[in-house]
Design a protein around this motif. Structure first.
Motif, mmCIF file in Angstrom:
data_model
loop_
_atom_site.group_PDB
_atom_site.id
_atom_site.type_symbol
_atom_site.label_atom_id
_atom_site.label_comp_id
_atom_site.label_asym_id
_atom_site.label_seq_id
_atom_site.Cartn_x
_atom_site.Cartn_y
_atom_site.Cartn_z
ATOM 1 N N GLU A 143 0.832 -1.204 0.000
ATOM 2 C CA GLU A 143 0.000 0.000 0.000
ATOM 3 C C GLU A 143 0.868 1.257 0.000
ATOM 4 O OE1 GLU A 143 -2.582 -0.249 3.273
ATOM 5 O OE2 GLU A 143 -3.692 -1.972 2.523
ATOM 6 N N ASN A 144 1.936 1.282 0.841
ATOM 7 C CA ASN A 144 2.829 2.449 0.882
ATOM 8 C C ASN A 144 3.498 2.671 -0.474
ATOM 9 O OD1 ASN A 144 2.203 2.889 3.522
ATOM 10 N ND2 ASN A 144 3.956 1.759 4.331
ATOM 11 N N THR A 145 3.929 1.549 -1.087
ATOM 12 C CA THR A 145 4.596 1.673 -2.383
ATOM 13 C C THR A 145 3.637 2.273 -3.422
ATOM 14 O OG1 THR A 145 5.886 -0.290 -1.848
ATOM 15 C CG2 THR A 145 5.875 0.407 -4.151
ATOM 16 N N ASP A 146 2.393 1.811 -3.418
ATOM 17 C CA ASP A 146 1.410 2.354 -4.367
ATOM 18 C C ASP A 146 1.153 3.831 -4.106
ATOM 19 O OD1 ASP A 146 1.284 -0.131 -5.402
ATOM 20 O OD2 ASP A 146 -0.593 -0.703 -4.393
ATOM 21 N N ALA A 147 1.069 4.208 -2.814
ATOM 22 C CA ALA A 147 0.810 5.615 -2.480
ATOM 23 C C ALA A 147 1.942 6.518 -2.967
ATOM 24 C CB ALA A 147 0.633 5.760 -0.962
ATOM 25 N N GLU A 148 3.187 6.016 -2.751
ATOM 26 C CA GLU A 148 4.330 6.832 -3.199
ATOM 27 C C GLU A 148 4.340 6.968 -4.727
ATOM 28 O OE1 GLU A 148 7.846 5.137 -1.653
ATOM 29 O OE2 GLU A 148 7.377 5.637 0.438
ATOM 30 N N ALA A 149 4.015 5.892 -5.419
ATOM 31 C CA ALA A 149 3.995 5.946 -6.881
ATOM 32 C C ALA A 149 2.905 6.906 -7.371
ATOM 33 C CB ALA A 149 3.764 4.539 -7.444
ATOM 34 N N ALA A 150 1.742 6.836 -6.708
ATOM 35 C CA ALA A 150 0.649 7.738 -7.111
ATOM 36 C C ALA A 150 1.023 9.195 -6.856
ATOM 37 C CB ALA A 150 -0.623 7.378 -6.335
ATOM 38 N N LYS A 151 1.659 9.416 -5.712
ATOM 39 C CA LYS A 151 2.081 10.789 -5.391
ATOM 40 C C LYS A 151 3.069 11.320 -6.432
ATOM 41 C CE LYS A 151 4.014 13.502 -1.600
ATOM 42 N NZ LYS A 151 4.568 13.454 -0.231
ATOM 43 N N LYS A 152 4.018 10.443 -6.827
ATOM 44 C CA LYS A 152 5.005 10.850 -7.835
ATOM 45 C C LYS A 152 4.333 11.153 -9.177
ATOM 46 C CE LYS A 152 9.336 9.414 -9.946
ATOM 47 N NZ LYS A 152 8.910 9.718 -11.311
#
Length: 900
Positions: A743-752
């Motif tokens: 979930e954290n990895t997806d959030a960071e990718a979405a933020k980027k």
């Protein structure tokens, strides 16, 4: 009683001088006249050097003779009094006695004929009270210099105390031809003159008091000798040879003392003070009788007058009224001059009033004052240099004035010229030298005033820039503080165990809320303080005395309120960080590499600098140097972003990471502390730079910037201490195995992705804006295409299309790697198609704009119709091709979407 003869002073000489016809006997044939009251008195508010007086009355007010109707308006100003009793009928612009012939604000008084005096209050105890009080009284009586430019007497007497006075000189020379006002005054009021000199001697305490008078006034000299002998006075009498301009202040000083006033200095600087005989009599009347200055002796002379004479006239009396009193002949009148023939100026109208400095009205005939001969070339005879009483080089000054070499003219002491007219009088080529010098002086004064205004504007600009820098530094500090607080909160939440939370955790939010509220109140208070300080600065520049005092009180109160809030904030205890749990179920994600952090910091810093330069470019779009800097920063920003992307792709965390050792966790905390310390130091340097600028220009925001510097320095010191003791600063890392969740990895990718989308959209807007700016400037389409912006627009559109296509694809998951690859494969041709569509849309828009421009050219320049029509045809062909291609691309895109 002693009957000794009055003391006589030694007489020296001065360079130059001339002997024009005196023509003084005409106005001395009749006794002193007293004209009747005119129908109205016109009283200009600027009858002296310095700022004009401020009126105290309004239209319709009834005033008494001697009543104050205007007060001084600053240090170099004077009072004005009603010359007779009557009614104020107007306060308006009227013609005044001035070489410019312009109008000025005047108080118009209609006499009632009663001559009713106001209550007079003489200063009988002038010998017992302080000299400052006597000078203040003279100021309220409206006393100014009666023989020159009308310098306020109290200011001149105050300046006399800079150096001990060796000589106090009374100017009775009256060297100008035709004028006999001072001669008649000495004859009529000899006793009052001597008494006024004694009062002034009490105020200035000079070692020697000398009356300087020309030898062409035998009656006045005899009267002075008689009174001085009767009073056993120590006042010396110096009879000087008749020579023009011996009545000039510096020339009379040289005649009576042998001293020469240095260039650029005043007589008081060498211990000498001069006063006119009219001023001395006015001081006597004010001190002993309480009468303000409301009248003076004036000479009426000239061949156009049947009865030339001296008169005692009220201020504000129109010149036309005096001409009628002296029986003027309108047929003979050729020129009407206020003053003498050497230093006076022509009046365009007889409606102008008599003022405090009006010593003569000369009604001259054509024979008496013929028109000047036409100007001829200078023959370099040197007669002007021999006649100049100021020992100048008039010929050199003329050349510099004609060629507008004002710096050289100043270097040759142009401002030492007293404009006596001796050089013009002797010039065989009839060159109006004095007029050239006056014009040069006026030009130099205007340039100086412009420089002063420019300096003030520069100071205001620098103060504004320093304020903006300080605000930017403050915002940056707040942003970093918020970022730090958010990071700490997230880290603490991940590390802290839910079962073993600190007991103080419940009270921390309340403390934080109170601290935040205080910070918000302080920020609002500082904003109000800045507004008040800006209003105070504007009031000080405009000299609004009432507003200045009121705003100063508000600023003081606001500063006290802010200080109280800051003191309360300092006393508020900060929330203690929650102790990390010994055993946490979820471990923190793996730390980001140092290289990646440094690259992100570089991107942020370059972005901030680039935004500032882009704002400046909007204000000055033609600045090529600024454009080059922006291009260099954009290249640096792109390189830094590429590095971040590369490092981010390389730093892929594995699903199964080993447990981090305590030493590794401590190393990560140290790295974070180092980054925070570097940012804090950078903030300190930025605030120090803003403070230095503010102190250089003495900006009112300097104190606020100092407080910001103090806070930033305190933050930097705290981080330095934390670096020095990492064991106490960094919480112990949990020895559990940690792995970043999906979930954290997806959030960071979405933020980027969101950040990249925002950057791409901003790039499109910027390129479109600059293309439109080039069009507004009238640039050709070829010039626009040759610039960098169409290319950048296409690149930004391609990047946005790629990002939008990527966003439309489902998020990558480990278990569905193969479908993701298929989606990416499908998205690639669609992304290329979207890019081509946008590119063709730009081509269509450019072609349409080119056609519109060519049509306008065709209307304005029909002689070039053939070549313009050819260009229009070629452009329309390009437009048709682009539209056809665009239609095909859109159709293809629609089919692809339907297939999907």
């Amino acid at each position: 009683m002693r009957t000794e003869k009055p003391q006589t002073a030694k007489v020296f000489s001065f360079h130059g001088g001339i002997h024009p016809p005196e023509n003084k006997a005409q106005s001395l044939q009749l006794p002193l006249g007293k004209p009747s009251l005119p129908s109205e008195l016109i009283l200009p508010l600027g009858q002296h050097i310095g700022q004009s007086s401020r009126p105290l009355v309004k239209v319709g007010d009834k005033v008494l003779k001697g009543e104050t109707i205007a007060i001084n308006n600053g240090f170099l100003s004077s009072f004005l009094h009603a010359p007779t009793s009557g009614t104020i009928t107007a306060i308006e612009e009227r013609l005044i006695a001035h070489p410019s012939g312009l109008s000025d604000l005047c108080i118009v008084l209609t006499p009632d004929g009663n001559e009713t005096w106001t209550d007079l209050e003489p200063l009988n105890n002038w010998q017992d009270i302080s000299k400052t009080d006597v000078l203040a009284y003279l100021s309220e009586m409206g006393i100014v210099g009666m023989g020159g430019a009308g310098f306020p007497t109290q200011v001149k007497l105050q300046g006399a105390h800079k150096n001990p006075l060796t000589h106090f000189i009374i100017n009775a020379a009256e060297c100008e031809p035709y004028i006999t006002a001072d001669d008649m005054l000495i004859r009529e009021k000899t006793l009052e003159l001597v008494a006024g000199i004694e009062i002034l001697q009490h105020l200035v305490e000079a070692e020697n008091v000398i009356i300087g008078i020309e030898d062409n006034k035998p009656t006045a000299i005899a009267a002075l000798k008689t009174v001085l002998t009767q009073r056993n006075s120590d006042i010396q009498l110096a009879v000087v040879p008749t020579k023009y301009p011996s009545g000039g202040e510096k020339q009379l000083i040289q005649l009576l003392t042998g001293k020469e006033v240095p260039s650029g200095q005043y007589p008081a600087d060498i211990g000498v003070l001069c006063q006119n005989v009219g001023t001395c009599v006015a001081i006597h009347d004010a001190i002993t009788q309480g009468k303000p200055l409301i009248s003076r002796f004036t000479t009426l002379t000239g061949d156009a007058l049947k009865s030339p004479q001296n008169v005692e006239v009220l201020f504000g009396t129109p010149v036309a009224h005096l001409l009628e009193y002296a029986d003027y002949e309108s047929k003979k009148l050729s020129r009407l001059i206020m003053g003498g023939p050497m230093m006076g100026y022509t009046l365009d109208s007889a409606a102008v009033p008599i003022v405090k400095t009006s010593n003569c009205i000369l009604a001259a005939s054509k024979k008496e004052l013929p028109a000047p001969a036409p100007e001829q070339a200078c023959i370099r005879c040197g007669m002007c240099e021999q006649a100049c009483p100021a020992s100048l080089l008039p010929q050199q000054l003329l050349w510099f004035s004609k060629s507008q070499e004002f710096e050289k003219a100043e270097h040759h002491n142009l401002f030492d010229c007293i404009e006596c007219g001796a050089c013009s009088y002797v010039c065989p080529s009839s060159i109006p030298l004095v007029q050239y010098y006056r014009h040069s002086k006026s030009s130099i004064r205007e340039a100086r005033e412009a420089n002063v205004k420019a300096d003030l504007a520069k100071q205001r600009f620098e103060a504004r820039k320093a304020r903006q820098d300080a605000e930017a530094a403050e915002k940056e500090a707040k942003r970093l503080a918020r970022q730090k607080a958010t990071t700490n909160k997230a880290t603490d939440a991940k590390k802290a165990a839910p079962a073993k939370a600190a007991p103080t955790a419940a009270t921390a939010p309340a403390t934080n809320d109170e601290s935040k509220k205080l910070k918000v109140d302080i920020a609002i208070g500082k904003s109000k303080l800045k507004k008040l300080q800006k209003q105070l600065l504007e009031a000080q520049e405009n000299e609004h005395v009432e507003e200045i005092s009121n705003l100063q009180l508000q600023v003081t109160d606001q500063e006290k309120a802010i200080a109280a809030l800051e003191e309360q904030l300092a006393k508020t205890p900060s929330a203690a960080p929650a102790a990390p749990a010994a055993n946490t179920e979820k471990a923190a994600p793996a730390p980001v590499s140092d290289e990646l952090k440094k690259a992100k910091v570089d991107v942020a810093l370059i972005g901030v600098k680039l935004k500032k330069l882009q704002k400046q470019l909007v204000e000055t779009p033609d600045d090529q140097e600024l454009k080059d800097k922006i291009a260099a920063f954009e290249a640096d920003l792109k390189a830094a972003q590429d590095i971040v992307s590369k490092l981010s792709s390389n730093a892929q965390p594995s699903t199964n990471t080993a447990a981090a050792e305590p030493k590794a966790a401590m190393s990560d905390e140290l790295k974070k502390l180092k980054i925070d310390a570097a940012i804090a130091k950078a903030a300190v340097k930025k605030v120090e730079k803003a403070l230095k600028k503010a102190e250089e220009i003495k900006a009112p925001e300097a104190d606020a910037i100092r407080q910001q510097l103090k806070e930033a320095q305190q933050r930097a010191d705290e981080l330095e201490k934390a670096l020095a003791n990492p064991e106490t600063a960094a919480p112990k890392a949990a020895p559990e195995k940690a792995a970043p969740t999906a979930e954290n990895t997806d959030a960071e990718a979405a933020k980027k992705r969101k950040i990249d989308l925002a950057i791409a959209k901003a790039g499109i807007k910027k390129a479109e804006k600059n293309i439109q700016l080039l069009k507004d400037q009238g640039k050709e389409e070829s010039e626009i295409e040759a610039s960098e912006w169409p290319k950048k627009l296409i690149e930004a559109q391609q990047k946005l299309a790629a990002l939008e296509a990527e966003e439309g694809a489902p998020a990558p998951v480990e278990k569905t790697a193969e479908p993701v690859a298929n989606n990416e494969t499908k998205a690639e041709p669609e992304m290329d198609l979207a890019t081509q569509i946008k590119k063709e849309k730009v081509a269509v828009a450019l072609a349409k704009a080119q056609i519109n421009k060519l049509n306008k050219r065709l209307e304005s320049t029909p002689e070039e119709a053939d070549s313009i029509k050819q260009e229009i045809a070629a452009t329309e062909q390009r437009l048709q091709s682009a539209e056809a291609l665009l239609e095909k691309l859109i159709h293809s895109q629609t089919n692809m979407q339907e297939n999907r």
